[in-house]
Design a protein around this motif. Structure first.
Motif, PDB file in Angstrom:
ATOM      1  N   LYS A 146       0.755  -1.042  -0.051  1.00  0.00           N
ATOM      2  CA  LYS A 146      -0.124  -0.068   0.074  1.00  0.00           C
ATOM      3  C   LYS A 146       0.864   1.158   0.121  1.00  0.00           C
ATOM      4  N   GLU A 147       2.069   1.111   0.030  1.00  0.00           N
ATOM      5  CA  GLU A 147       2.962   2.302   0.106  1.00  0.00           C
ATOM      6  C   GLU A 147       2.996   3.143  -1.301  1.00  0.00           C
ATOM      7  N   LYS A 148       2.745   4.260  -1.217  1.00  0.00           N
ATOM      8  CA  LYS A 148       2.807   5.135  -2.456  1.00  0.00           C
ATOM      9  C   LYS A 148       3.948   6.120  -2.515  1.00  0.00           C
ATOM     10  N   TYR A 149       4.624   6.221  -3.510  1.00  0.00           N
ATOM     11  CA  TYR A 149       5.733   6.869  -3.758  1.00  0.00           C
ATOM     12  C   TYR A 149       5.109   7.984  -4.896  1.00  0.00           C
ATOM     13  N   TRP A 150       5.385   9.346  -4.558  1.00  0.00           N
ATOM     14  CA  TRP A 150       4.782  10.425  -5.404  1.00  0.00           C
ATOM     15  C   TRP A 150       6.069  11.160  -6.122  1.00  0.00           C
ATOM     16  N   ARG A 151       5.894  11.413  -7.056  1.00  0.00           N
ATOM     17  CA  ARG A 151       6.917  12.279  -7.931  1.00  0.00           C
ATOM     18  C   ARG A 151       6.093  13.439  -8.708  1.00  0.00           C
ATOM     19  N   ILE A 152       7.181  14.296  -9.270  1.00  0.00           N
ATOM     20  CA  ILE A 152       6.742  15.651 -10.031  1.00  0.00           C
ATOM     21  C   ILE A 152       6.078  14.977 -11.544  1.00  0.00           C
ATOM     22  N   THR A 153       4.974  15.288 -11.977  1.00  0.00           N
ATOM     23  CA  THR A 153       4.636  15.154 -13.133  1.00  0.00           C
ATOM     24  C   THR A 153       5.504  15.649 -14.305  1.00  0.00           C
ATOM     25  N   PRO A 154       5.976  14.963 -15.167  1.00  0.00           N
ATOM     26  CA  PRO A 154       6.946  15.419 -16.263  1.00  0.00           C
ATOM     27  C   PRO A 154       6.264  16.475 -17.009  1.00  0.00           C
ATOM     28  N   GLY A 155       7.430  17.229 -17.432  1.00  0.00           N
ATOM     29  CA  GLY A 155       6.972  18.295 -18.007  1.00  0.00           C
ATOM     30  C   GLY A 155       6.909  19.644 -17.367  1.00  0.00           C
ATOM     31  N   GLY A 156       6.578  19.715 -16.260  1.00  0.00           N
ATOM     32  CA  GLY A 156       6.457  20.870 -15.438  1.00  0.00           C
ATOM     33  C   GLY A 156       5.180  21.692 -15.924  1.00  0.00           C
ATOM     34  N   PHE A 157       5.276  22.973 -15.522  1.00  0.00           N
ATOM     35  CA  PHE A 157       3.959  23.917 -15.491  1.00  0.00           C
ATOM     36  C   PHE A 157       4.449  25.265 -15.780  1.00  0.00           C
ATOM     37  N   SER A 158       3.583  26.214 -16.333  1.00  0.00           N
ATOM     38  CA  SER A 158       3.893  27.742 -16.367  1.00  0.00           C
ATOM     39  C   SER A 158       2.525  28.275 -15.690  1.00  0.00           C
ATOM     40  N   PHE A 159       2.682  29.300 -15.080  1.00  0.00           N
ATOM     41  CA  PHE A 159       1.557  30.180 -14.307  1.00  0.00           C
ATOM     42  C   PHE A 159       0.541  30.690 -15.371  1.00  0.00           C
ATOM     43  N   GLY A 160       1.245  31.321 -16.671  1.00  0.00           N
ATOM     44  CA  GLY A 160       0.319  31.708 -17.470  1.00  0.00           C
ATOM     45  C   GLY A 160       0.178  33.220 -17.581  1.00  0.00           C
ATOM     46  N   PRO A 161      -0.521  33.895 -18.167  1.00  0.00           N
ATOM     47  CA  PRO A 161      -0.808  35.560 -17.979  1.00  0.00           C
ATOM     48  C   PRO A 161      -1.143  35.932 -16.653  1.00  0.00           C
ATOM     49  N   ARG A 189      14.035  20.022 -24.543  1.00  0.00           N
ATOM     50  CA  ARG A 189      14.828  18.859 -24.910  1.00  0.00           C
ATOM     51  C   ARG A 189      15.684  18.336 -23.975  1.00  0.00           C
ATOM     52  N   PHE A 190      16.177  18.894 -22.968  1.00  0.00           N
ATOM     53  CA  PHE A 190      16.918  18.373 -21.954  1.00  0.00           C
ATOM     54  C   PHE A 190      16.104  18.139 -20.896  1.00  0.00           C
ATOM     55  N   ARG A 191      15.074  18.661 -20.700  1.00  0.00           N
ATOM     56  CA  ARG A 191      13.986  17.983 -19.676  1.00  0.00           C
ATOM     57  C   ARG A 191      13.668  16.630 -19.945  1.00  0.00           C
ATOM     58  N   ARG A 192      13.691  16.279 -21.264  1.00  0.00           N
ATOM     59  CA  ARG A 192      13.143  15.018 -21.837  1.00  0.00           C
ATOM     60  C   ARG A 192      14.218  13.992 -21.345  1.00  0.00           C
ATOM     61  N   LEU A 193      15.512  14.414 -21.361  1.00  0.00           N
ATOM     62  CA  LEU A 193      16.637  13.571 -21.227  1.00  0.00           C
ATOM     63  C   LEU A 193      16.783  13.737 -19.514  1.00  0.00           C
ATOM     64  N   SER A 194      16.406  14.548 -18.684  1.00  0.00           N
ATOM     65  CA  SER A 194      16.190  14.370 -17.486  1.00  0.00           C
ATOM     66  C   SER A 194      15.316  13.537 -16.755  1.00  0.00           C
ATOM     67  N   ASP A 195      13.943  13.468 -17.555  1.00  0.00           N
ATOM     68  CA  ASP A 195      13.150  12.532 -17.203  1.00  0.00           C
ATOM     69  C   ASP A 195      13.076  11.084 -17.289  1.00  0.00           C
ATOM     70  N   GLY A 196      13.896  10.757 -18.081  1.00  0.00           N
ATOM     71  CA  GLY A 196      14.387   9.678 -18.607  1.00  0.00           C
ATOM     72  C   GLY A 196      15.307   8.743 -17.387  1.00  0.00           C
ATOM     73  N   ARG A 197      15.712   9.744 -16.549  1.00  0.00           N
ATOM     74  CA  ARG A 197      16.833   9.031 -15.676  1.00  0.00           C
ATOM     75  C   ARG A 197      15.987   9.009 -14.275  1.00  0.00           C
ATOM     76  N   ASP A 198      16.481   7.909 -13.397  1.00  0.00           N
ATOM     77  CA  ASP A 198      16.039   7.826 -12.361  1.00  0.00           C
ATOM     78  C   ASP A 198      16.762   8.667 -11.130  1.00  0.00           C
ATOM     79  N   ALA A 199      17.979   9.150 -11.324  1.00  0.00           N
ATOM     80  CA  ALA A 199      18.531  10.129 -10.736  1.00  0.00           C
ATOM     81  C   ALA A 199      19.425  10.845 -11.543  1.00  0.00           C
ATOM     82  N   PRO A 200      19.536  12.174 -11.135  1.00  0.00           N
ATOM     83  CA  PRO A 200      20.473  12.983 -12.041  1.00  0.00           C
ATOM     84  C   PRO A 200      21.858  12.440 -12.395  1.00  0.00           C
ATOM     85  N   ALA A 201      22.447  12.846 -13.195  1.00  0.00           N
ATOM     86  CA  ALA A 201      23.503  12.308 -13.788  1.00  0.00           C
ATOM     87  C   ALA A 201      24.822  12.668 -12.973  1.00  0.00           C
TER      88      ALA A 201
END
Length: 201
Positions: free
Chosen positions: A77-92, A163-175
């Protein structure tokens, strides 16, 4: 960010904006962003909160698409949470008073977080490995651009970051075990035709 440019980040709608503008949710998001996936129990220990409180705020963040469950990490039942890939912006800027207040709160928190990150970088830079110091940069550039040129600059830089965000999201931990933070601002310090600032000293 503008629609139709192919960026993976999404603009927060009014409900998500108001929900996100909560001190504990912002801190939870910040911890997940800095340290990677975590459980409600682990976050509770870091924040000095009870697990019920962190679980509630995690669900609220997930309800608005800010975070998601990492099913490959949990056991039972243990749940790990992570940031949703892609991020966000606040908009105008928002016209509705509640939305405008929420946006102001979030922007103030971003400035606070930026200051804390820069302070940590300055204090720790003397102990950082040489290769990371060579790869790092702290710079400022002032450009005289039109609004159209500024928007073009913004979009081109965001394309590179994505482009680099997609590289980062493909790794379990930062290089290399490092956490790389990239800041990018486009701030209009003066409109075309404004007179130069006067030295009042």
């Amino acid at each position: 960010m503008t629609d139709g440019k192919g960026f993976s980040a999404r603009t927060l709608d009014a409900k998500a904006l108001k929900s996100f503008a909560h001190p504990l949710r912002l801190r939870i998001y910040e911890l997940l962003d800095e340290h990677g996936p975590a459980t409600a129990t682990g976050l509770a220990g870091l924040l000095g909160q009870n697990t019920g409180a962190t679980s509630y705020h995690l669900r609220e963040l997930a309800r608005h698409g800010m975070i998601e469950i990492a099913p490959e990490l949990g056991r039972g039942k243990e749940k790990y949470w992570r940031i949703t890939p892609g991020g966000f912006s606040f908009g105008p800027a928002r016209d509705h008073p509640e939305e405008a207040d929420a946006l102001e709160f979030l922007l103030d928190d971003m400035v606070r977080q930026r200051g804390a990150e820069l302070t940590r970088w300055r204090e720790g830079s003397a102990q950082a490995p040489e290769e990371w110091m060579q790869a790092s940069v702290f710079a400022r550039r002032s450009l005289r651009l039109t609004p159209e040129e500024t928007a073009d600059l913004r979009d081109r830089v965001l394309e590179v970051l994505d482009r680099f965000r997609r590289l980062s999201d493909g790794r379990d931990a930062p290089a290399g075990g490092a956490h790389v933070v990239v800041h990018f601002d486009v701030l209009p310090l003066g409109a075309t035709g404004d007179p130069p600032a006067q030295d009042r000293s």
